[in-house]
Design a protein around this motif. Sequence first.
Motif, PDB file in Angstrom:
ATOM      1  N   PRO A  42     -18.063 -15.293 -26.224  1.00 31.08           N
ATOM      2  CA  PRO A  42     -17.616 -13.909 -26.391  1.00 31.08           C
ATOM      3  C   PRO A  42     -16.365 -13.873 -27.261  1.00 31.08           C
ATOM      4  O   PRO A  42     -15.487 -14.718 -27.146  1.00 31.08           O
ATOM      5  CB  PRO A  42     -17.329 -13.450 -24.967  1.00 31.08           C
ATOM      6  N   GLY A  43     -16.297 -12.886 -28.132  1.00 27.19           N
ATOM      7  CA  GLY A  43     -15.140 -12.761 -29.011  1.00 27.19           C
ATOM      8  C   GLY A  43     -15.473 -11.918 -30.219  1.00 27.19           C
ATOM      9  O   GLY A  43     -16.492 -11.236 -30.256  1.00 27.19           O
ATOM     10  N   GLY A  44     -14.608 -11.977 -31.211  1.00 28.95           N
ATOM     11  CA  GLY A  44     -14.825 -11.179 -32.413  1.00 28.95           C
ATOM     12  C   GLY A  44     -13.647 -11.261 -33.363  1.00 28.95           C
ATOM     13  O   GLY A  44     -12.841 -12.195 -33.298  1.00 28.95           O
ATOM     14  N   HIS A  45     -13.538 -10.262 -34.213  1.00 32.11           N
ATOM     15  CA  HIS A  45     -12.521 -10.244 -35.253  1.00 32.11           C
ATOM     16  C   HIS A  45     -11.191  -9.686 -34.755  1.00 32.11           C
ATOM     17  O   HIS A  45     -11.156  -8.788 -33.923  1.00 32.11           O
ATOM     18  CB  HIS A  45     -13.001  -9.406 -36.444  1.00 32.11           C
ATOM     19  N   ALA A  57      -8.352 -10.942 -25.743  1.00 29.54           N
ATOM     20  CA  ALA A  57      -8.344 -10.174 -24.492  1.00 29.54           C
ATOM     21  C   ALA A  57      -9.138  -8.874 -24.655  1.00 29.54           C
ATOM     22  O   ALA A  57      -9.935  -8.505 -23.780  1.00 29.54           O
ATOM     23  CB  ALA A  57      -6.917  -9.880 -24.060  1.00 29.54           C
ATOM     24  N   ARG A  58      -8.960  -8.181 -25.775  1.00 24.08           N
ATOM     25  CA  ARG A  58      -9.681  -6.939 -26.034  1.00 24.08           C
ATOM     26  C   ARG A  58     -11.178  -7.196 -26.152  1.00 24.08           C
ATOM     27  O   ARG A  58     -11.995  -6.491 -25.546  1.00 24.08           O
ATOM     28  CB  ARG A  58      -9.166  -6.275 -27.316  1.00 24.08           C
ATOM     29  N   LEU A  64     -17.559  -8.175 -21.976  1.00 23.20           N
ATOM     30  CA  LEU A  64     -17.918  -8.658 -20.639  1.00 23.20           C
ATOM     31  C   LEU A  64     -17.340  -7.837 -19.496  1.00 23.20           C
ATOM     32  O   LEU A  64     -17.681  -8.063 -18.333  1.00 23.20           O
ATOM     33  CB  LEU A  64     -17.470 -10.116 -20.471  1.00 23.20           C
ATOM     34  N   GLY A  65     -16.419  -6.927 -19.797  1.00 21.14           N
ATOM     35  CA  GLY A  65     -15.826  -6.097 -18.762  1.00 21.14           C
ATOM     36  C   GLY A  65     -14.859  -6.828 -17.853  1.00 21.14           C
ATOM     37  O   GLY A  65     -14.612  -6.394 -16.735  1.00 21.14           O
ATOM     38  N   VAL A  66     -14.305  -7.944 -18.319  1.00 23.18           N
ATOM     39  CA  VAL A  66     -13.324  -8.679 -17.515  1.00 23.18           C
ATOM     40  C   VAL A  66     -11.968  -8.684 -18.209  1.00 23.18           C
ATOM     41  O   VAL A  66     -11.889  -8.574 -19.429  1.00 23.18           O
ATOM     42  CB  VAL A  66     -13.776 -10.138 -17.209  1.00 23.18           C
ATOM     43  N   ARG A  67     -10.941  -8.810 -17.411  1.00 20.03           N
ATOM     44  CA  ARG A  67      -9.567  -8.855 -17.936  1.00 20.03           C
ATOM     45  C   ARG A  67      -9.047 -10.283 -17.886  1.00 20.03           C
ATOM     46  O   ARG A  67      -9.133 -10.934 -16.843  1.00 20.03           O
ATOM     47  CB  ARG A  67      -8.651  -7.955 -17.127  1.00 20.03           C
ATOM     48  N   LEU A  68      -8.518 -10.725 -19.016  1.00 19.73           N
ATOM     49  CA  LEU A  68      -7.904 -12.049 -19.078  1.00 19.73           C
ATOM     50  C   LEU A  68      -6.444 -11.930 -18.668  1.00 19.73           C
ATOM     51  O   LEU A  68      -5.824 -10.881 -18.816  1.00 19.73           O
ATOM     52  CB  LEU A  68      -8.011 -12.619 -20.490  1.00 19.73           C
ATOM     53  N   SER A  69      -5.894 -13.026 -18.206  1.00 24.10           N
ATOM     54  CA  SER A  69      -4.492 -13.069 -17.813  1.00 24.10           C
ATOM     55  C   SER A  69      -3.602 -12.828 -19.018  1.00 24.10           C
ATOM     56  O   SER A  69      -3.904 -13.261 -20.138  1.00 24.10           O
ATOM     57  CB  SER A  69      -4.185 -14.443 -17.207  1.00 24.10           C
ATOM     58  N   ARG A  70      -2.489 -12.153 -18.806  1.00 25.73           N
ATOM     59  CA  ARG A  70      -1.530 -11.924 -19.898  1.00 25.73           C
ATOM     60  C   ARG A  70      -0.899 -13.233 -20.354  1.00 25.73           C
ATOM     61  O   ARG A  70      -0.379 -13.324 -21.449  1.00 25.73           O
ATOM     62  CB  ARG A  70      -0.452 -10.949 -19.448  1.00 25.73           C
ATOM     63  N   THR A  90      -9.639 -21.551 -23.859  1.00 24.88           N
ATOM     64  CA  THR A  90     -10.338 -21.970 -22.646  1.00 24.88           C
ATOM     65  C   THR A  90      -9.783 -21.133 -21.503  1.00 24.88           C
ATOM     66  O   THR A  90      -8.574 -21.099 -21.281  1.00 24.88           O
ATOM     67  CB  THR A  90     -10.092 -23.470 -22.373  1.00 24.88           C
ATOM     68  N   VAL A  91     -10.679 -20.452 -20.792  1.00 19.79           N
ATOM     69  CA  VAL A  91     -10.266 -19.505 -19.749  1.00 19.79           C
ATOM     70  C   VAL A  91     -10.943 -19.881 -18.433  1.00 19.79           C
ATOM     71  O   VAL A  91     -12.164 -19.952 -18.361  1.00 19.79           O
ATOM     72  CB  VAL A  91     -10.642 -18.060 -20.145  1.00 19.79           C
ATOM     73  N   ARG A  92     -10.119 -20.122 -17.417  1.00 22.39           N
ATOM     74  CA  ARG A  92     -10.649 -20.481 -16.099  1.00 22.39           C
ATOM     75  C   ARG A  92     -10.410 -19.404 -15.042  1.00 22.39           C
ATOM     76  O   ARG A  92     -10.986 -19.473 -13.963  1.00 22.39           O
ATOM     77  CB  ARG A  92     -10.043 -21.804 -15.649  1.00 22.39           C
ATOM     78  N   THR A  93      -9.555 -18.437 -15.366  1.00 20.71           N
ATOM     79  CA  THR A  93      -9.308 -17.338 -14.423  1.00 20.71           C
ATOM     80  C   THR A  93      -9.325 -16.011 -15.171  1.00 20.71           C
ATOM     81  O   THR A  93      -8.842 -15.917 -16.301  1.00 20.71           O
ATOM     82  CB  THR A  93      -7.951 -17.493 -13.700  1.00 20.71           C
ATOM     83  N   TRP A  94      -9.889 -15.008 -14.517  1.00 17.51           N
ATOM     84  CA  TRP A  94      -9.972 -13.669 -15.065  1.00 17.51           C
ATOM     85  C   TRP A  94     -10.195 -12.704 -13.908  1.00 17.51           C
ATOM     86  O   TRP A  94     -10.470 -13.124 -12.782  1.00 17.51           O
ATOM     87  CB  TRP A  94     -11.101 -13.558 -16.094  1.00 17.51           C
ATOM     88  N   SER A  95     -10.074 -11.424 -14.191  1.00 21.26           N
ATOM     89  CA  SER A  95     -10.317 -10.381 -13.196  1.00 21.26           C
ATOM     90  C   SER A  95     -11.610  -9.668 -13.528  1.00 21.26           C
ATOM     91  O   SER A  95     -11.816  -9.267 -14.675  1.00 21.26           O
ATOM     92  CB  SER A  95      -9.186  -9.353 -13.195  1.00 21.26           C
ATOM     93  N   GLY A  96     -12.473  -9.519 -12.530  1.00 20.03           N
ATOM     94  CA  GLY A  96     -13.748  -8.846 -12.726  1.00 20.03           C
ATOM     95  C   GLY A  96     -14.892  -9.829 -12.769  1.00 20.03           C
ATOM     96  O   GLY A  96     -14.699 -11.042 -12.733  1.00 20.03           O
ATOM     97  N   SER A  97     -16.084  -9.275 -12.838  1.00 18.94           N
ATOM     98  CA  SER A  97     -17.303 -10.090 -12.876  1.00 18.94           C
ATOM     99  C   SER A  97     -17.962  -9.916 -14.250  1.00 18.94           C
ATOM    100  O   SER A  97     -18.304  -8.796 -14.638  1.00 18.94           O
ATOM    101  CB  SER A  97     -18.253  -9.622 -11.777  1.00 18.94           C
ATOM    102  N   PRO A  98     -18.129 -11.005 -15.001  1.00 24.18           N
ATOM    103  CA  PRO A  98     -18.698 -10.892 -16.349  1.00 24.18           C
ATOM    104  C   PRO A  98     -20.082 -10.236 -16.342  1.00 24.18           C
ATOM    105  O   PRO A  98     -20.969 -10.636 -15.595  1.00 24.18           O
ATOM    106  CB  PRO A  98     -18.785 -12.342 -16.826  1.00 24.18           C
ATOM    107  N   THR A  99     -20.206  -9.236 -17.182  1.00 27.87           N
ATOM    108  CA  THR A  99     -21.433  -8.455 -17.333  1.00 27.87           C
ATOM    109  C   THR A  99     -21.635  -8.177 -18.813  1.00 27.87           C
ATOM    110  O   THR A  99     -20.667  -8.093 -19.560  1.00 27.87           O
ATOM    111  CB  THR A  99     -21.259  -7.116 -16.572  1.00 27.87           C
TER     112      THR A  99
END
Length: 138
Positions: A42-45, A57-58, A64-70, A90-99
């Motif tokens: 997941p990602g983009g420009h 983060a955006r 995916l509808g999840v928030r990454l840590s600041r 590399t992200v191991r923690t986030w808020s929400g459930s990826p969809t």
Amino acid sequence: MPSGRLTVQHQVVAAMLLRADSVLLCHRSIDREWYPDLWDLPGGHVEANETPRDAVAREVQEELGVRLSRSLGQHSFFRTTDDFELRVWTVRTWSGSPTNCAPHEHDEVDWFTEREARSLRLADDCYRAWILQALASE
């Protein structure tokens, strides 16, 4: 005056979401202009007046509808070509459930072990080694 063409590199960001022994990948729809019918992170420009960290983060929120840590920190992987610079966190923690919040971009999102990911058609050849490295350091 020098001759030649001026090349503008696109700034591209992505997140490698990891849980236990799996990585989350998004299957790019077959009608996408760039890299259709491939599995991607997941990602983009990066948009104007946006930092790469803010962009990843955006993009993850939008796709995916999840928030990454600041406190994302520095990117884990980097690749540059004549056309783009790619930064991957590399992200191991986030808020929400990826969809799949972007069905116009991806027709599927799913979790894959490193072994399963080996057989997938990936958007970038570097992904296999990066996934292996990230999961090995889990």
